[in-house]
Design a protein around this motif. Sequence first.
Motif, PDB file in Angstrom:
ATOM      1  N   GLY A 148       0.834  -1.202   0.000  1.00 55.20           N
ATOM      2  CA  GLY A 148       0.000   0.000   0.000  1.00 55.20           C
ATOM      3  C   GLY A 148       0.863   1.244   0.000  1.00 55.20           C
ATOM      4  N   PHE A 149       1.935   1.181   0.773  1.00 57.12           N
ATOM      5  CA  PHE A 149       2.857   2.308   0.877  1.00 57.12           C
ATOM      6  C   PHE A 149       3.465   2.665  -0.481  1.00 57.12           C
ATOM      7  CE2 PHE A 149       7.497   3.117   1.337  1.00 57.12           C
ATOM      8  CZ  PHE A 149       7.426   4.434   1.728  1.00 57.12           C
ATOM      9  N   TYR A 150       3.926   1.648  -1.219  1.00 52.17           N
ATOM     10  CA  TYR A 150       4.511   1.923  -2.535  1.00 52.17           C
ATOM     11  C   TYR A 150       3.468   2.512  -3.478  1.00 52.17           C
ATOM     12  CZ  TYR A 150       8.744  -0.522  -1.185  1.00 52.17           C
ATOM     13  OH  TYR A 150       9.892  -0.872  -0.554  1.00 52.17           O
ATOM     14  N   LYS A 151       2.218   2.003  -3.386  1.00 51.89           N
ATOM     15  CA  LYS A 151       1.159   2.508  -4.264  1.00 51.89           C
ATOM     16  C   LYS A 151       0.871   3.971  -3.945  1.00 51.89           C
ATOM     17  CE  LYS A 151      -0.530  -1.539  -6.182  1.00 51.89           C
ATOM     18  NZ  LYS A 151      -0.837  -2.701  -5.315  1.00 51.89           N
ATOM     19  N   ILE A 152       0.766   4.290  -2.634  1.00 56.30           N
ATOM     20  CA  ILE A 152       0.466   5.676  -2.256  1.00 56.30           C
ATOM     21  C   ILE A 152       1.597   6.599  -2.712  1.00 56.30           C
ATOM     22  CG2 ILE A 152       0.163   7.261  -0.302  1.00 56.30           C
ATOM     23  CD1 ILE A 152      -1.268   5.001   1.164  1.00 56.30           C
ATOM     24  N   MET A 153       2.831   6.146  -2.515  1.00 59.12           N
ATOM     25  CA  MET A 153       3.972   6.955  -2.931  1.00 59.12           C
ATOM     26  C   MET A 153       3.878   7.271  -4.419  1.00 59.12           C
ATOM     27  SD  MET A 153       6.061   7.569  -0.464  1.00 59.12           S
ATOM     28  CE  MET A 153       7.676   7.854  -1.111  1.00 59.12           C
ATOM     29  N   GLN A 154       3.549   6.237  -5.215  1.00 62.83           N
ATOM     30  CA  GLN A 154       3.480   6.446  -6.651  1.00 62.83           C
ATOM     31  C   GLN A 154       2.340   7.398  -7.000  1.00 62.83           C
ATOM     32  OE1 GLN A 154       3.561   2.354  -7.955  1.00 62.83           O
ATOM     33  NE2 GLN A 154       5.762   2.423  -8.367  1.00 62.83           N
ATOM     34  N   VAL A 158       5.802  10.374  -6.397  1.00 63.13           N
ATOM     35  CA  VAL A 158       7.198  10.146  -6.024  1.00 63.13           C
ATOM     36  C   VAL A 158       7.738   9.013  -6.885  1.00 63.13           C
ATOM     37  CG1 VAL A 158       8.785   9.620  -4.134  1.00 63.13           C
ATOM     38  CG2 VAL A 158       6.611  10.762  -3.655  1.00 63.13           C
ATOM     39  N   GLU A 159       8.860   9.278  -7.542  1.00 64.12           N
ATOM     40  CA  GLU A 159       9.467   8.247  -8.373  1.00 64.12           C
ATOM     41  C   GLU A 159      10.105   7.229  -7.448  1.00 64.12           C
ATOM     42  OE1 GLU A 159      12.570   8.427 -11.672  1.00 64.12           O
ATOM     43  OE2 GLU A 159      11.624  10.394 -11.682  1.00 64.12           O
ATOM     44  N   ILE A 160       9.577   6.038  -7.408  1.00 71.50           N
ATOM     45  CA  ILE A 160      10.113   5.055  -6.472  1.00 71.50           C
ATOM     46  C   ILE A 160      10.036   3.686  -7.139  1.00 71.50           C
ATOM     47  CG2 ILE A 160       7.867   4.797  -5.319  1.00 71.50           C
ATOM     48  CD1 ILE A 160       9.352   4.516  -2.689  1.00 71.50           C
ATOM     49  N   VAL A 161      11.026   2.857  -6.883  1.00 75.44           N
ATOM     50  CA  VAL A 161      11.040   1.532  -7.499  1.00 75.44           C
ATOM     51  C   VAL A 161      10.195   0.594  -6.645  1.00 75.44           C
ATOM     52  CG1 VAL A 161      12.501  -0.383  -8.250  1.00 75.44           C
ATOM     53  CG2 VAL A 161      13.340   1.957  -8.431  1.00 75.44           C
ATOM     54  N   PHE A 162       9.162  -0.013  -7.277  1.00 78.16           N
ATOM     55  CA  PHE A 162       8.219  -0.840  -6.539  1.00 78.16           C
ATOM     56  C   PHE A 162       8.921  -2.018  -5.861  1.00 78.16           C
ATOM     57  CE2 PHE A 162       4.532  -3.698  -6.078  1.00 78.16           C
ATOM     58  CZ  PHE A 162       3.661  -2.802  -5.476  1.00 78.16           C
ATOM     59  N   ARG A 182      21.486  17.648  -0.120  1.00 80.16           N
ATOM     60  CA  ARG A 182      21.813  18.142   1.210  1.00 80.16           C
ATOM     61  C   ARG A 182      20.678  17.986   2.203  1.00 80.16           C
ATOM     62  NH1 ARG A 182      26.562  18.746   0.614  1.00 80.16           N
ATOM     63  NH2 ARG A 182      27.469  19.709  -1.225  1.00 80.16           N
ATOM     64  N   GLU A 183      19.606  17.300   1.823  1.00 80.27           N
ATOM     65  CA  GLU A 183      18.446  17.279   2.715  1.00 80.27           C
ATOM     66  C   GLU A 183      18.685  16.528   4.020  1.00 80.27           C
ATOM     67  OE1 GLU A 183      16.902  15.779  -0.967  1.00 80.27           O
ATOM     68  OE2 GLU A 183      15.360  14.851   0.276  1.00 80.27           O
ATOM     69  N   VAL A 184      17.981  16.997   5.039  1.00 74.65           N
ATOM     70  CA  VAL A 184      18.137  16.430   6.376  1.00 74.65           C
ATOM     71  C   VAL A 184      17.199  15.238   6.559  1.00 74.65           C
ATOM     72  CG1 VAL A 184      17.983  16.928   8.833  1.00 74.65           C
ATOM     73  CG2 VAL A 184      18.803  18.679   7.256  1.00 74.65           C
ATOM     74  N   ASN A 185      15.978  15.353   6.028  1.00 76.01           N
ATOM     75  CA  ASN A 185      15.040  14.237   6.108  1.00 76.01           C
ATOM     76  C   ASN A 185      15.380  13.253   5.014  1.00 76.01           C
ATOM     77  OD1 ASN A 185      13.053  15.064   8.194  1.00 76.01           O
ATOM     78  ND2 ASN A 185      12.913  16.831   6.833  1.00 76.01           N
ATOM     79  N   LEU A 186      16.062  12.206   5.385  1.00 81.10           N
ATOM     80  CA  LEU A 186      16.589  11.284   4.384  1.00 81.10           C
ATOM     81  C   LEU A 186      15.589  10.202   4.039  1.00 81.10           C
ATOM     82  CD1 LEU A 186      20.181   9.988   4.900  1.00 81.10           C
ATOM     83  CD2 LEU A 186      19.306  11.469   3.113  1.00 81.10           C
ATOM     84  N   PHE A 187      15.331  10.045   2.761  1.00 81.07           N
ATOM     85  CA  PHE A 187      14.516   8.927   2.315  1.00 81.07           C
ATOM     86  C   PHE A 187      15.222   8.432   1.064  1.00 81.07           C
ATOM     87  CE2 PHE A 187      10.826   7.068   0.110  1.00 81.07           C
ATOM     88  CZ  PHE A 187      10.421   6.206   1.106  1.00 81.07           C
ATOM     89  N   LEU A 188      16.243   7.592   1.312  1.00 82.04           N
ATOM     90  CA  LEU A 188      17.184   7.249   0.247  1.00 82.04           C
ATOM     91  C   LEU A 188      16.522   6.659  -0.982  1.00 82.04           C
ATOM     92  CD1 LEU A 188      20.146   5.932   2.380  1.00 82.04           C
ATOM     93  CD2 LEU A 188      20.107   7.974   0.957  1.00 82.04           C
ATOM     94  N   ARG A 189      15.528   5.789  -0.775  1.00 80.18           N
ATOM     95  CA  ARG A 189      14.986   5.132  -1.966  1.00 80.18           C
ATOM     96  C   ARG A 189      14.206   6.085  -2.856  1.00 80.18           C
ATOM     97  NH1 ARG A 189      11.457   1.010   1.678  1.00 80.18           N
ATOM     98  NH2 ARG A 189      13.271   1.257   2.984  1.00 80.18           N
ATOM     99  N   GLY A 190      13.901   7.277  -2.329  1.00 80.11           N
ATOM    100  CA  GLY A 190      13.292   8.301  -3.181  1.00 80.11           C
ATOM    101  C   GLY A 190      14.345   9.159  -3.860  1.00 80.11           C
TER     102      GLY A 190
END
Length: 317
Positions: A148-154, A158-162, A182-190
């Motif tokens: 569900g999380f990957y679907k909502i992200m898409q 957000v470009e994200i690999v399923f 340089r972002e502080v809130n890291l969400f690497l897979r994004g």
Amino acid sequence: MTGNDILYLVIPCYNEEAVLHETAKQLLVKMNSMFDRGMISRESKIMFVNDGSRDKTWEIIRELHESNPIYSGVKLSRNKGHQNALLAGLMTAKEKADMAISLDADLQDDVDVIDKMVEKYYEGNDVVYGVRSARDTDTFFKKFTAEGFYKIMQAMGVEIVFNHADYRLMSKRALEGLSEFREVNLFLRGIVPLIGYKSDIVTYERHERFAGESKYPLKKMLAFATDGITSFSIKPIRMITTCGFLIFAISLIMLIYFLVVHFMGRTVHGWTSTIVSIWAIGGLQLLAIGIVGEYIGKIYLETKARPKYIIETVLDK
Ligand code: UDP
Ligand code: MG
């Protein structure tokens, strides 16, 4: 495909004393087999990042390092969370490695696809994503929430690999690209897909954790998901604007209805003005919040100061 490039395996560890010895052993076997086949340089390393563990994790890493220099260690000053620990490891590895693979200490990600990742790297890919083929070992709840999380992200753009978590290979120049964010809130897979360059995927089956327990309870998972969405998308703000606009539009239609009812005298005194203001003001307020939000969204994206581009090649004689 063979080569002599330096590979670093980067493994964030938080209270992983129960699994470290076994993990170290299995990864060593893997590395040795790749050395023997001439796939990677003998300067390659297995790098553990201690994310402020409160158990014996760091002592174990030190012992491993002393017993065999293939094991290296990075110790963070305190617990900073999986994503930060991973970044710390990758940025340290970047200095010496030609490529780095990030994986979890519990070896839930199948280590046998490391070879395939390295092969794809030699084929010219700068990023190789590990993608889970099945979620058989997951509980229904985990599977449902994760997918569900990957679907909502898409849906949020957000470009994200399923079905890709943080099991991936990155080349030196991809890591250099990553260091520009340089972002502080890291969400690497994004972030990684934003770096660009040629990429490919390898699929694998995820195992169960062989010892110790998950460091990602539901609370952390939800925080991670919220972070992922709000760090990459200002669509939630747009939704407020759309909502406000719709309610305001509906209020205009309702106004006609209210007036008709009013002039037909089928209402009590004061009803029309009250109901009109509830609808119109409500809609206008939402619309106004949305507009203010648009600007905040812009400021938000500006403060991230993401690289505007990363040059791959320049032809100039
Ligand atoms: N981890 C970390 N810092 C934290 C939480 C987790 O470095 O604050 C590491 C952990 O040691 C493991 C990886 O992140 O190597 C993934 O954690 P876990 O296996 O517990 O997550 P799950 O597989 O259950 O999602
Ligand atoms: Mg795990």
